[in-house]
Design an enzyme around this catalytic site. Structure first.
Site, mmCIF file in Angstrom:
data_model
loop_
_atom_site.group_PDB
_atom_site.id
_atom_site.type_symbol
_atom_site.label_atom_id
_atom_site.label_comp_id
_atom_site.label_asym_id
_atom_site.label_seq_id
_atom_site.Cartn_x
_atom_site.Cartn_y
_atom_site.Cartn_z
ATOM 1 C CE LYS A 304 -6.202 -0.567 -6.001
ATOM 2 N NZ LYS A 304 -5.627 -0.532 -7.334
ATOM 3 C CG ASP A 345 -7.086 -0.972 -10.847
ATOM 4 O OD1 ASP A 345 -7.493 0.179 -11.091
ATOM 5 O OD2 ASP A 345 -6.622 -1.310 -9.741
ATOM 6 C CB ALA A 374 5.276 -8.934 -10.927
HETATM 7 P P1 NAP Z 1 3.421 -1.740 -6.688
HETATM 8 O O1 NAP Z 1 2.421 -2.767 -6.354
HETATM 9 O O2 NAP Z 1 4.203 -1.111 -5.611
HETATM 10 O O3 NAP Z 1 4.465 -2.391 -7.734
HETATM 11 C C1 NAP Z 1 5.559 -1.679 -8.207
HETATM 12 C C2 NAP Z 1 6.203 -2.418 -9.382
HETATM 13 O O4 NAP Z 1 7.234 -1.577 -9.917
HETATM 14 C C3 NAP Z 1 6.887 -3.714 -8.957
HETATM 15 O O5 NAP Z 1 6.809 -4.626 -10.018
HETATM 16 C C4 NAP Z 1 8.337 -3.266 -8.731
HETATM 17 O O6 NAP Z 1 9.264 -4.291 -8.879
HETATM 18 C C5 NAP Z 1 8.489 -2.268 -9.853
HETATM 19 N N1 NAP Z 1 9.541 -1.283 -9.622
HETATM 20 C C6 NAP Z 1 9.483 -0.229 -8.772
HETATM 21 N N2 NAP Z 1 10.631 0.479 -8.861
HETATM 22 C C7 NAP Z 1 11.407 -0.145 -9.767
HETATM 23 C C8 NAP Z 1 12.705 0.099 -10.307
HETATM 24 N N3 NAP Z 1 13.424 1.139 -9.900
HETATM 25 N N4 NAP Z 1 13.173 -0.732 -11.236
HETATM 26 C C9 NAP Z 1 12.461 -1.790 -11.663
HETATM 27 N N5 NAP Z 1 11.236 -2.082 -11.201
HETATM 28 C C10 NAP Z 1 10.715 -1.267 -10.270
HETATM 29 O O7 NAP Z 1 2.761 -0.529 -7.490
HETATM 30 P P2 NAP Z 1 1.521 -0.578 -8.509
HETATM 31 O O8 NAP Z 1 0.281 -0.221 -7.794
HETATM 32 O O9 NAP Z 1 1.564 -1.853 -9.276
HETATM 33 O O10 NAP Z 1 1.870 0.663 -9.453
HETATM 34 C C11 NAP Z 1 2.872 0.555 -10.459
HETATM 35 C C12 NAP Z 1 2.712 1.691 -11.452
HETATM 36 O O11 NAP Z 1 1.438 1.611 -12.068
HETATM 37 C C13 NAP Z 1 2.810 3.081 -10.835
HETATM 38 O O12 NAP Z 1 3.618 3.887 -11.639
HETATM 39 C C14 NAP Z 1 1.393 3.604 -10.856
HETATM 40 O O13 NAP Z 1 1.351 4.996 -11.080
HETATM 41 C C15 NAP Z 1 0.810 2.887 -12.053
HETATM 42 N N6 NAP Z 1 -0.643 2.727 -11.928
HETATM 43 C C16 NAP Z 1 -1.411 3.413 -12.796
HETATM 44 C C17 NAP Z 1 -2.784 3.321 -12.730
HETATM 45 C C18 NAP Z 1 -3.628 4.090 -13.717
HETATM 46 O O14 NAP Z 1 -4.855 4.165 -13.534
HETATM 47 N N7 NAP Z 1 -3.037 4.612 -14.746
HETATM 48 C C19 NAP Z 1 -3.394 2.498 -11.759
HETATM 49 C C20 NAP Z 1 -2.557 1.774 -10.879
HETATM 50 C C21 NAP Z 1 -1.182 1.908 -10.977
HETATM 51 P P3 NAP Z 1 9.641 -5.251 -7.633
HETATM 52 O O15 NAP Z 1 8.589 -6.303 -7.577
HETATM 53 O O16 NAP Z 1 10.980 -5.787 -7.982
HETATM 54 O O17 NAP Z 1 9.669 -4.383 -6.420
#
Ligand code: NAP
Length: 516
Positions: A304, A345, A374
């Site tokens: 991205k 998104d 975040a």
């Molecule tokens: P990302 O950039 O890797 O970010 C992950 C986020 O989750 C960070 O804020 C991280 O905190 C936090 N996190 C991960 N494990 C954790 C834990 N055990 N306890 C507390 N915080 C935790 O991933 P992303 O792309 O943003 O995706 C995040 C979620 O959004 C996923 O579940 C994904 O399936 C969902 N999503 C859904 C869609 C949709 O179309 N529905 C689209 C995109 C994403 P830290 O900063 O502290 O690491």
């Protein structure tokens, strides 16, 4: 016509006969009899299988592959050349012989004689490289056709990266009467795009377990997922650029919608490995070849930010909020190769939220929102909410990230543990907490949730997370991650086609793909 060819590759003749029946039922357009795969092969066995195959009334291609070029069972060359000659006498439509062997007089003689007596059989001369690209595939192709002008030249080589496929496309665009296949996961698209380029044949396996080459996909996937039957030279190409890409439901969803809207468009999974450099190389390759007909892309992890960088450097259009978010998930190729870049998104998330609440985006102004997370999703949602004027507080495990994001978009931030005290009207989980397989976790204590809240979980696997189940129990309004997926895919569809996809079509495609 590009024959969708299914290899018959069983070890025992009875099993091979079963495969012929099965391939015919699955609507194969040609059978490739891999006679070298039969154990204890002799001429009688070869002729018996050809006779059975002829009953299918499908065109037949016969191979008795040399072990040096991927053949099985190490049959000696006397048997192999005689099997090929007999196959021609038995009336097969195509016979595939290794180019290198055919250059040898002693090997070629019986095959040439049989071809002279059976002019209906067409000769395919093939060369294989199972490790990498040929040093110069174009030169090798020219060599084959110069020496044997009546043959169909076939090259099969391993694509170590998706960018290795473009040489195959170039050869095919200039030589219709050819076959060029890229093996490996990175080469999958070559097997599908081959039809658009009018190649003689492409291979698909009978099922998931019977591929005869790396990257060969099943006939079912080829027909259902890749819309094989509807591909022609005017088909416009789209795809999702990702690494890995196999899990993506994008191809199933977009192809379902293209088919439902009767659009001659195809959406492919595009495995782009190798970071920013290979991503740039891929887009350069696409833009250099407008005749391929690529018109747009979805972009996801890890590309991205690469997409944003590419479009910024090349001075193309970027939607202002996508630039602010720092991530692009949609690219559209317009006239004169101009690229427009968007982020759907945030729009998908906002549409999911406002749709469930029955309000317009402007009604989010001053509404309290607690965003947990975040990362990429959190960033896009915070940007969208801030743009709509909502009062956002960001909670994140790594507080510094929450602080930076809050600073950028004029929001508040707090330690993740403080979410239990939130009085926000809307709670949004943008972390992976609660995602399969850790389905018994929730980022928000149940006591925090109030019946007048709206609880939105971006996680879509499972469809109902613990957070959503508890929110429902309390009587709060809930929004699932699949709604966000539907919203962002619908926005992408609009960018790609300038039309809206029927909502129920998009919904049923997403539900079906997620179940699978
Ligand atoms: P990302 O950039 O890797 O970010 C992950 C986020 O989750 C960070 O804020 C991280 O905190 C936090 N996190 C991960 N494990 C954790 C834990 N055990 N306890 C507390 N915080 C935790 O991933 P992303 O792309 O943003 O995706 C995040 C979620 O959004 C996923 O579940 C994904 O399936 C969902 N999503 C859904 C869609 C949709 O179309 N529905 C689209 C995109 C994403 P830290 O900063 O502290 O690491």
């Amino acid at each position: 016509m590009t024959y969708l060819t299914v290899p018959i590759s069983a070890e025992k003749i009875e099993a091979a006969k079963e495969q012929i029946i099965s391939a015919t039922k699955r609507k194969a357009e040609m059978l490739e009899l891999r006679l070298d795969c039969l154990g204890g092969l002799d001429i009688e066995m070869a002729v018996e299988l050809i006779r059975t195959a002829k009953k299918s009334e499908l065109p037949i291609l016969t191979t008795c592959r040399d072990e040096a070029e991927g053949g099985k069972n190490g049959y000696d060359e006397n048997l192999r050349k005689n099997v090929l000659a007999q196959a021609i006498d038995a009336g097969v439509d195509f016979v595939d012989c290794e180019f290198e062997n055919f250059c040898r007089k002693d090997f070629a003689e019986p095959v040439k004689k049989a071809l002279a007596e059976n002019p209906k059989t067409k000769l395919i001369l093939s060369a294989h490289n199972f490790k990498s690209k040929f040093q110069n595939a174009r030169k090798l192709h020219s060599e084959i056709t110069a020496l044997f002008p009546d043959c169909i030249a076939k090259l099969a080589y391993k694509a170590e990266n998706i960018n290795d496929c473009f040489e195959a496309f170039d050869i095919l665009s200039e030589n219709k009467n050819s076959i060029v296949i890229c093996m490996g996961q990175a080469g999958i698209i070559s097997r599908v795009i081959a039809k658009k380029l009018g190649t003689v044949l492409t291979f698909a396996s009978l099922d998931e377990n019977s591929a005869t080459a790396d990257g060969q996909i099943s006939i079912e996937k080829m027909k259902k997922l890749c819309r094989f039957d509807s591909i022609d030279e005017a088909t416009e190409l789209y795809g999702i650029i990702a690494d890995p890409v196999g899990h993506s439901i994008g191809p199933a969803v977009h192809n379902h919608c293209f088919a439902a809207e009767k659009m001659n468009r195809l959406y492919l999974p595009l495995l782009v490995e190798g970071g920013q450099r290979k991503f740039g190389e891929f887009l350069d390759n696409v833009l250099k070849r407008p005749w391929l007909g690529f018109k747009g892309f979805s972009v996801t992890l890890p590309h991205k930010t690469n997409a944003l960088e590419y479009v910024t450097k090349s001075g193309n259009y970027i939607e202002p909020l996508a630039e602010k978010i720092g991530a692009v998930n949609t690219l559209v190729i317009g006239c004169n190769d101009r690229i427009s870049a968007y982020n759907t998104d945030y729009a998908g998330a906002l549409d999911a939220l406002t749709g469930a609440m029955g309000i317009g985006r402007k009604h989010l102004k001053k509404v309290g929102c607690a965003v947990i997370g975040a990362g990429g999703a959190g960033r896009a949602i915070v940007a969208g909410l801030a743009d709509a004027g909502a009062k956002v507080t960001i909670y994140n495990r790594t507080e510094k990230k929450a602080q930076n994001l809050a600073l950028e978009f004029g929001c508040r931030h707090a330690p993740i543990a403080d979410v239990k005290n939130t009085d926000a009207k809307i709670i949004i989980n943008c972390t992976s907490i609660g995602m399969s397989p850790n389905v018994n976790a929730s980022p928000v204590p149940k006591e925090t949730i109030k019946p007048d809240m709206v609880v939105f979980d971006t996680v879509y696997n499972p469809a109902e997370t613990l957070l959503l189940a508890e929110a429902k129990e309390i009587g709060a309004k809930t929004v699932g991650g699949s709604e966000m997926f539907i919203g962002q895919a619908a926005e992408q569809f609009k960018h790609f086609t300038q039309k809206s996809c029927d909502e129920s079509t998009m919904r049923s495609a997403v539900a079906k793909a997620m179940r699978r």
